[in-house]
Design an enzyme around this catalytic site. Structure first.
Site, PDB file in Angstrom:
ATOM      1  N   GLU A   1     -20.451 -44.831  29.425  1.00  0.00           N
ATOM      2  CA  GLU A   1     -19.536 -44.145  28.511  1.00  0.00           C
ATOM      3  C   GLU A   1     -19.979 -44.253  27.067  1.00  0.00           C
ATOM      4  O   GLU A   1     -19.795 -43.304  26.299  1.00  0.00           O
ATOM      5  CB  GLU A   1     -18.103 -44.674  28.687  1.00  0.00           C
ATOM      6  CG  GLU A   1     -17.422 -44.224  29.968  1.00  0.00           C
ATOM      7  CD  GLU A   1     -17.865 -45.005  31.209  1.00  0.00           C
ATOM      8  OE1 GLU A   1     -18.557 -46.032  31.056  1.00  0.00           O
ATOM      9  OE2 GLU A   1     -17.520 -44.587  32.330  1.00  0.00           O
ATOM     10  N   HIS A  61      -6.942 -47.049  36.603  1.00  0.00           N
ATOM     11  CA  HIS A  61      -6.884 -45.582  36.645  1.00  0.00           C
ATOM     12  C   HIS A  61      -5.516 -45.095  36.201  1.00  0.00           C
ATOM     13  O   HIS A  61      -5.071 -44.039  36.619  1.00  0.00           O
ATOM     14  CB  HIS A  61      -7.165 -45.049  38.050  1.00  0.00           C
ATOM     15  CG  HIS A  61      -8.468 -45.468  38.624  1.00  0.00           C
ATOM     16  ND1 HIS A  61      -8.666 -46.688  39.209  1.00  0.00           N
ATOM     17  CD2 HIS A  61      -9.660 -44.825  38.688  1.00  0.00           C
ATOM     18  CE1 HIS A  61      -9.913 -46.791  39.625  1.00  0.00           C
ATOM     19  NE2 HIS A  61     -10.543 -45.682  39.316  1.00  0.00           N
TER      20      HIS A  61
END
Lengths: 416, 337
Positions: B60, B129
Site C-alpha cells: 500500500e 475488514h
C-alpha cells in the site's frame, strides 16, 4: 525469563553489529576490498540483471590514486566539462562551508554539508539530461548547483528570509525547484523513492523521453519505502535510477546497522531483478559513467538500475551532530578512496588540462563567489525574531483554494 | 438515466473520467484484470487497456507513493486501497507526502490524486475488514475527505474528487455498495433499484465537495451522519416518529458548516452518528464545532452514537454497530432535555 539456570548449553546469542573502530581507535578499513581501477568490465546496457550479479559485489573505479583514468568505464567527457565539474564541486564545498558556519553564527537553524560526497551530486547531475526529474535526499544540493539554480536563492532559503522560495515553511536544506527538475525534499526518509518510480512510470505512460532518479542514504534502505520502490520499479520496468549513497554513517549508526555488515547495498537489487552497479563514489569519472550507463538503459526502455555509491561522509550528519563522539576523529581523512575534489584535480593535472595554480585560483574564486552571494542574501535577512513572511502566508498553499476553516483561522490569528 | 448500485455508479464515474481525460488512470490490488474485489473497476482494463487500469503489488505504501509521483508528473491517478483497514502502511505517504507537497514546495509541486477505499462494518469482516478510519484523515492538513451515501452522490462526488487539484481521500461505505442498509440486520435488504437515489445519469455530472445534503427535513432534532449511517439515521427517525432533520455531510473536510449551523439553529438539538470508535472520532470535531458556534441555540447536550473504543469484534458486530434503537435512544435523550 531471567532465571539463569534455564539457559541451555547451546544458548542462542543476539548479534549487534559494531563498527571496527570507535573514538580513540585507529581507523580500520581492512574489512573492505577495493578492486583495482579499470578492472571492472562494462556490460551492454541491455545486459540482464542475472548476468550482472557480480557488479553488486565489485566496485567500478576509473581513477587511480595518481589521477590516471583506466579501463572500459572511462567516460567520454571533454576537458571543459571536467573543469566545469571540478569548479562546481569547489563551489559546493565553499557553499557548504559558509552555510555550516552561518548556522554556528546563529543565522540559520540547521545545515547539512555534503563534504566528501561532492562527486555524487555533481557528476550525476551532469550525466543526466537537464530535464530529467531528480528526487533527492537532503545531501544532493550539488544537483541544484550543477543545474544552475541561483546560489542566492538557496541561501535565501537557508536564511528563511523574505525571498525564501519556500516562504519559510521548509527546513533550510530542503529545497524544491520544479523547473530545475528537483523534487521537494522530505524529512521522512526514503519516501521519495516510490515517488520517483511513480514519476518515471508516468513519463513512460505519457510516452515522454524524460527519466527519473532518486537518492537515498544506505541507512534508509532499511525503510519499507525503498523495498516498495524496488518492487514497483522492477514490475513495471520504470525508467528510473535508484541511487543509494553509502556514506557509511546514518547519524551515529554505522552501515552495518542498516544491514550492510555481510553484504553490499547494491546486492539488494539482485533479489529484485534490477541490474546493480556498485561505484566508487569519490571517483568523479566512475560516478559519471555509471550514471550515464543507467540513464541510457532507462531511455532505451530497459527499465531501472540501482547504483550504490560507495563513499564516506567526511563531515557531521548535520550541524546538530558531532561525529567525534562515535568514530575515530581522523577516520574521514584515512578513507582509502580519498577526496573526490583532489582526485579529479589530479586527473585534470595529469591530462595537462589543469595546474596547481589554476586550482588555487578556482578555489579562491569559489570562496569569493559564495562570500559575495552570502553578503547579498544576508542583506535581505537571516533567520531571527520576527519571521520574514507574513502570518497570512502561513495559511496559503495548504489547499489550492483556501477552505472556510483556514480562512477563519487566518482571520482569527490576525485579530490576536 | 439508469438504476445503478453504488458499485456501478463508481464504475461509471471512473469510466466517464477515463474517457474524458487521458491523464486519469487507476491501479491497486486486483484492480486490473479482475476488476477489483468489489468490482468497482470492472471492464475498465478491457476498455482502456492495461496501462490505464492495472494490478499493483500488495504494497500500500508503494501504491500511494507511486501515485504521488504520477500526480506530481501531471497525471490524475485514482488508487484503490482494497480495504480502508490496509491503509495504515500507506499512511506516511498520504500524510507526510501527498498532503504536504503543495505547502512545503510553496505551490511548486502538487499531488492531485484520489485514494479510494471501502470502509465500515456490518459485513462480517472482523477487525481487519470493518474499520472506519476517517478521523485519521480529517486530522491531516492538506487532505480532503469525502464519503458518499447513495449511488447518485457516489458518482457525482467521485468525479469532483478526480478533478480536484488537491489529494482526496474517498471512502466508500461497502455495507451499502449493493443496497441501502437501515441498520436492522435481521431485515431483508432492499436493492438500490427500489430507491430514487439509484437513478444515475450515464454521463458526466458533479456534486461539489464541501456541500452537505439535507436528506430529511425536520424541526425537532438535527442528526448528522455520513456513509452507511445516513440510512440508519433515517430509519431511526422514521421508527421513533421524531421530526428529525437528517443531514448527510458528504464531505468531512471541508465540512459544510453553514448547513449544520442553520439546522442546529432551527432545532436546538443534535445527535451525531458514525461507525468509527468514539474517542477522538470525527463526531468529537463536529461536537466541538457546534459547541463553539451554536452554544446559545442548544437546548440539550449533544449526543454521539458511535462504534465503541474497542477493536472491531467479529461475532459481536451487531452489538458494536450503531443501530436504529441506539440512535432512537439518543434522540429521546436530547428531546427530554
Amino acid at each position: 525469563m531471567d532465571d539463569m539456570s534455564s539457559r541451555k548449553s547451546n544458548a542462542l546469542d543476539l548479534h549487534i553489529p559494531a563498527p571496527r573502530a570507535r573514538p580513540g581507535d585507529k581507523p580500520d578499513f581492512s574489512g573492505w576490498s577495493f578492486p583495482e581501477p579499470g578492472a571492472t568490465p562494462k556490460p551492454d546496457i541491455d545486459e540482464s540483471a542475472v548476468e550482472m550479479r557480480d557488479f553488486a559485489y565489485g566496485l567500478i573505479r576509473v581513477l587511480d590514486m595518481e589521477g590516471n583514468a583506466l579501463g572500459p568505464w572511462t567516460p567520454h567527457i571533454s576537458a571543459d566539462d571536467l573543469r566545469r565539474g571540478l569548479k562546481n564541486m569547489l563551489l559546493l564545498r565553499a557553499y557548504d562551508e559558509r552555510m555550516h558556519r552561518a548556522q554556528r553564527q546563529g543565522k540559520t537553524s540547521f545545515y547539512m554539508q555534503s563534504l566528501g560526497e561532492e562527486a555524487i551530486s555533481i557528476a550525476q547531475a551532469m550525466a543526466l539530461a537537464p530535464d530529467d526529474m531528480c528526487f533527492p535526499s537532503y545531501r544532493q544540493q550539488g544537483i541544484l548547483i550543477a543545474r544552475g539554480y541561483p546560489l542566492v536563492d538557496m541561501m535565501h532559503q537557508i536564511y528563511s528570509n523574505a525571498r525564501d522560495p519556500m516562504k519559510g515553511r521548509q527546513l533550510p536544506v530542503m529545497y524544491s525547484s520544479k523547473k530545475d527538475g528537483f523534487f521537494t525534499i522530505s524529512g521522512n526518509l526514503a519516501t521519495q523513492v516510490p515517488q520517483a518510480v511513480g514519476w518515471a512510470m508516468a513519463s513512460a505512460y505519457s510516452n515522454d523521453g524524460r527519466i527519473a532518479a532518486a537518492w537515498l542514504g544506505e541507512g534508509s534502505t532499511a525503510e519499507g519505502d525503498f523495498h516498495a520502490a524496488m518492487t514497483f520499479a522492477n514490475v513495471y520496468r520504470a525508467p528510473v535510477i535508484i541511487n543509494v549513497v553509502n556514506n557509511q554513517w546514518a547519524i551515529s549508526s554505522f552501515q552495518g546497522i542498516a544491514g550492510g555488515e555481510n553484504t553490499t547495498f547494491a546486492a539488494r537489487a539482485v533479489g529484485y531483478g534490477i541490474p546493480p552497479l556498485r561505484v566508487d563514489g569519490n571517483d568523479f569519472l566512475a560516478v559519471y559513467a555509471a550514471t550515464q550507463w543507467a540513464a541510457e538503459r532507462a531511455r532505451a526502455n530497459l527499465g531501472p538500475t540501482m547504483i550504490e555509491l560507495f563513499s564516506y561522509r567526511a563531515g557531521p550528519h548535520s550541524t546538530s551532530d558531532d561525529p567525534s563522539r562515535y568514530r575515530p576523529a581522523d577516520e574521514a581523512r584515512q578513507w582509502p578512496l580519498g577526496d573526490p575534489i583532489e582526485r579529479l584535480r589530479d586527473h585534470l593535472v595529469s591530462l595537462g588540462e589543469w595546474s596547481e595554480e589554476q586550482h588555487r585560483a578556482a578555489q579562491e574564486e569559489a570562496i569569493e563567489t559564495v562570500r559575495a552571494v552570502g553578503r547579498e542574501a544576508e542583506k535581505v535577512g537571516v533567520l531571527g525574531p520576527g519571521a520574514a513572511h507574513t502570518r497570512e502566508s502561513m495559511f496559503e498553499d495548504v489547499y489550492k483554494d483556501m477552505p472556510w476553516h483556514l480562512r477563519e483561522q487566518r482571520d482569527e490569528q490576525g485579530e490576536a | 438515466m439508469a438504476s445503478m448500485t453504488m458499485i456501478q455508479a463508481l464504475n461509471s464515474a471512473l469510466d466517464n473520467m477515463m474517457e474524458r481525460d487521458p491523464n486519469v488512470l487507476t491501479f491497486g490490488e486486483d484492480v486490473g484484470y479482475f476488476g477489483g474485489v468489489f468490482k468497482v473497476t470492472e471492464h475498465l482494463q478491457k476498455k482502456y487497456g492495461a496501462k490505464r487500469c492495472f494490478d499493483a503489488p500488495i504494497n500500500e505504501n508503494g501504491i500511494a507513493g507511486v501515485a504521488i509521483g504520477m500526480a506530481a508528473y501531471g497525471l490524475r491517478p485514482v488508487i484503490e486501497i482494497q480495504f480502508a483497514d490496509y491503509m495504515y502502511p500507506a499512511y506516511d505517504q498520504l500524510v507526510s507526502e501527498a498532503a504536504r507537497l503543495r505547502y512545503r514546495s510553496a505551490g511548486d509541486f502538487t499531488a492531485p490524486l484520489t485514494v479510494r477505499m471501502p470502509y465500515g462494518g456490518g459485513i462480517r469482516g472482523g477487525q481487519t475488514h470493518s474499520q472506519s478510519p476517517e478521523a485519521l484523515f480529517t486530522h491531516v492538513a492538506g487532505l480532503k475527505t469525502v464519503i458518499p451515501s447513495t449511488p447518485y452522490d457516489a458518482k457525482g462526488l467521485l468525479i469532483s474528487c478526480i478533478e480536484e487539484d488537491d489529494p482526496v481521500i474517498f471512502m466508500e461505505p461497502k455495507r451499502i455498495y449493493n443496497g441501502p442498509f437501515d441498520g436492522f440486520h435481521d431485515r431483508q435488504v432492499s436493492p438500490w433499484s427500489k430507491h430514487a437515489a439509484s437513478e444515475v445519469p450515464e454521463g458526466y455530472y458533479k456534486i461539489p465537495l464541501g456541500k452537505a445534503n439535507i436528506v430529511r427535513e425536520g424541526e425537532a432534532v438535527t442528526v448528522l451522519a455520513y456513509g452507511t449511517m445516513v440510512h440508519v439515521a433515517l430509519a431511526a427517525a422514521e421508527e421513533a416518529g421524531i421530526d428529525a432533520e437528517v443531514i448527510d455531510l458528504r464531505t468531512l473536510v471541508p465540512v459544510d458548516n453553514e448547513t449544520i449551523e442553520a439546522s442546529i439553529s432551527k432545532t436546538g438539538r443534535c445527535v451525531i452518528v458514525h461507525e468509527a470508535t468514539r474517542t477522538s472520532g470525527y463526531g468529537a470535531e463536529l461536537s466541538a464545532m457546534i459547541q463553539e458556534r451554536c452554544f446559545y441555540k442548544l437546548e440539550a447536550p449533544i449526543q454521539r452514537v458511535t462504534g465503541y473504543d474497542t477493536p472491531y469484534p467479529h461475532s459481536l458486530e451487531w452489538e458494536y454497530f450503531p443501530t436504529p434503537p441506539r440512535i432512537i435512544k439518543a434522540m429521546r435523550r436530547v428531546m427530554e432535555a
